[in-house]
Design a protein around this motif. Structure first.
Motif, PDB file in Angstrom:
ATOM      1  N   UNK A  24       0.837  -1.204   0.000  1.00 52.13           N
ATOM      2  CA  UNK A  24       0.000   0.000   0.000  1.00 52.13           C
ATOM      3  C   UNK A  24       0.874   1.258   0.000  1.00 52.13           C
ATOM      4  N   UNK A  25       1.993   1.203   0.717  1.00 54.41           N
ATOM      5  CA  UNK A  25       2.920   2.340   0.735  1.00 54.41           C
ATOM      6  C   UNK A  25       3.547   2.553  -0.639  1.00 54.41           C
ATOM      7  N   UNK A  54       8.122   3.705   4.868  1.00 48.02           N
ATOM      8  CA  UNK A  54       8.305   5.118   4.547  1.00 48.02           C
ATOM      9  C   UNK A  54       9.243   5.286   3.348  1.00 48.02           C
ATOM     10  N   UNK A  55      10.355   4.597   3.385  1.00 50.28           N
ATOM     11  CA  UNK A  55      11.301   4.664   2.267  1.00 50.28           C
ATOM     12  C   UNK A  55      10.672   4.069   1.004  1.00 50.28           C
ATOM     13  N   UNK A  56       9.913   2.988   1.159  1.00 47.84           N
ATOM     14  CA  UNK A  56       9.260   2.364  -0.001  1.00 47.84           C
ATOM     15  C   UNK A  56       8.317   3.342  -0.691  1.00 47.84           C
ATOM     16  N   UNK A  57       7.571   4.115   0.087  1.00 44.81           N
ATOM     17  CA  UNK A  57       6.655   5.089  -0.509  1.00 44.81           C
ATOM     18  C   UNK A  57       7.416   6.133  -1.309  1.00 44.81           C
ATOM     19  N   UNK A  58       8.467   6.641  -0.733  1.00 38.44           N
ATOM     20  CA  UNK A  58       9.217   7.721  -1.386  1.00 38.44           C
ATOM     21  C   UNK A  58       9.944   7.223  -2.626  1.00 38.44           C
ATOM     22  N   UNK A  59      10.457   6.011  -2.583  1.00 39.29           N
ATOM     23  CA  UNK A  59      11.184   5.466  -3.737  1.00 39.29           C
ATOM     24  C   UNK A  59      10.255   5.021  -4.856  1.00 39.29           C
ATOM     25  N   UNK A  91      16.279   9.995   0.188  1.00 40.42           N
ATOM     26  CA  UNK A  91      15.624   9.531  -1.042  1.00 40.42           C
ATOM     27  C   UNK A  91      14.700  10.600  -1.616  1.00 40.42           C
ATOM     28  N   UNK A  92      13.984  11.288  -0.743  1.00 40.43           N
ATOM     29  CA  UNK A  92      13.068  12.334  -1.218  1.00 40.43           C
ATOM     30  C   UNK A  92      13.852  13.477  -1.875  1.00 40.43           C
ATOM     31  N   UNK A 158       5.171  10.375  -9.841  1.00 39.65           N
ATOM     32  CA  UNK A 158       6.309  11.250  -9.536  1.00 39.65           C
ATOM     33  C   UNK A 158       6.003  12.732  -9.730  1.00 39.65           C
ATOM     34  N   UNK A 159       4.961  13.170  -9.058  1.00 45.54           N
ATOM     35  CA  UNK A 159       4.553  14.569  -9.093  1.00 45.54           C
ATOM     36  C   UNK A 159       5.565  15.394  -8.289  1.00 45.54           C
ATOM     37  N   UNK A 160       6.277  16.324  -8.935  1.00 46.19           N
ATOM     38  CA  UNK A 160       7.285  17.109  -8.223  1.00 46.19           C
ATOM     39  C   UNK A 160       6.714  17.876  -7.019  1.00 46.19           C
ATOM     40  N   UNK A 161       5.498  18.366  -7.123  1.00 48.84           N
ATOM     41  CA  UNK A 161       4.889  19.100  -6.007  1.00 48.84           C
ATOM     42  C   UNK A 161       4.682  18.180  -4.805  1.00 48.84           C
ATOM     43  N   UNK A 162       4.294  16.947  -5.068  1.00 50.23           N
ATOM     44  CA  UNK A 162       4.092  15.983  -3.984  1.00 50.23           C
ATOM     45  C   UNK A 162       5.432  15.636  -3.326  1.00 50.23           C
ATOM     46  N   UNK A 163       6.447  15.425  -4.125  1.00 49.83           N
ATOM     47  CA  UNK A 163       7.771  15.099  -3.581  1.00 49.83           C
ATOM     48  C   UNK A 163       8.327  16.291  -2.801  1.00 49.83           C
ATOM     49  N   UNK A 164       8.116  17.502  -3.312  1.00 48.23           N
ATOM     50  CA  UNK A 164       8.567  18.704  -2.606  1.00 48.23           C
ATOM     51  C   UNK A 164       7.868  18.812  -1.246  1.00 48.23           C
ATOM     52  N   UNK A 165       6.582  18.514  -1.205  1.00 46.65           N
ATOM     53  CA  UNK A 165       5.830  18.558   0.058  1.00 46.65           C
ATOM     54  C   UNK A 165       6.374  17.516   1.041  1.00 46.65           C
ATOM     55  N   UNK A 166       6.763  16.355   0.526  1.00 43.77           N
ATOM     56  CA  UNK A 166       7.342  15.307   1.382  1.00 43.77           C
ATOM     57  C   UNK A 166       8.684  15.766   1.946  1.00 43.77           C
TER      58      UNK A 166
END
Length: 178
Positions: A24-25, A54-59, A91-92, A158-166
């Motif tokens: 799910x992550x 957590x790492x799995x979600x980000x990767x 990773x983020x 891989x939405x840059x805005x989502x990754x930036x928020x993370x």
């Protein structure tokens, strides 16, 4: 054992439940992550090469701020280091740097109309009609199918805005390793 929480904590079944959380992550599905965490699954379980949920979600290809928040709320260790020596924040930041280096247009799914409502092809509509007839009064499967189909249509890779928020979220944590 009739309760999912009891099964999730039972050593005989625990690893299978942890895998459900991990998947799910990876999907970035915050609703499923929250549900599975509610079963009592350890948010700090690790998989191959020390990868935490957590790492799995980000990767993964659909990192989600809501998923990260759910994991952190459940006690996920944002400072966990995998076998490569990297944390979730590392990773983020790497992913954000790659996305920023190659800007691209975020494309909305063809399955959504101008109001972000799900639109079905003629074949899908016929399939749904057949499922309605077959389901009769028991429409739980059909509701689940529709909900899952809508989630898939809304997913952005891989939405840059989502990754930036993370990145911002993880950097704001105490002991973030800034």
């Amino acid at each position: 054992m009739d309760d999912l929480g009891d099964m999730a904590r039972d050593p005989k079944h625990r690893r299978r439940f942890e895998k459900l959380l991990y998947l799910a992550c990876k999907r970035g599905d915050a609703d499923l992550v929250a549900e599975r965490l509610g079963w009592g699954i350890d948010p700090n379980c690790v998989f191959g090469k020390g990868t935490s949920p957590l790492i799995a979600n980000i990767r993964a290809s659909c990192p989600s701020t809501a998923t990260v928040r759910a994991l952190l709320k459940a006690g996920a260790d944002a400072t966990h280091i995998d076998q490569a020596g990297l944390s979730a924040l590392d990773y983020a930041r790497r992913k954000l740097a790659k996305l920023d280096a190659k800007p691209r247009e975020i494309v909305k799914s063809d399955s959504l109309d101008e109001n972000d409502q799900l639109k079905l092809s003629d074949e899908e509509r016929a399939e749904v009609d057949a499922m309605r007839r077959k389901a009769g009064k028991d429409r739980d499967f059909l509701r689940g199918w529709g909900k899952e189909r809508f989630r898939a249509a809304r997913r952005v890779f891989n939405d840059p805005a989502e990754v930036r928020a993370i990145v911002d979220l993880l950097e704001s944590l105490p002991d973030s390793g800034r």
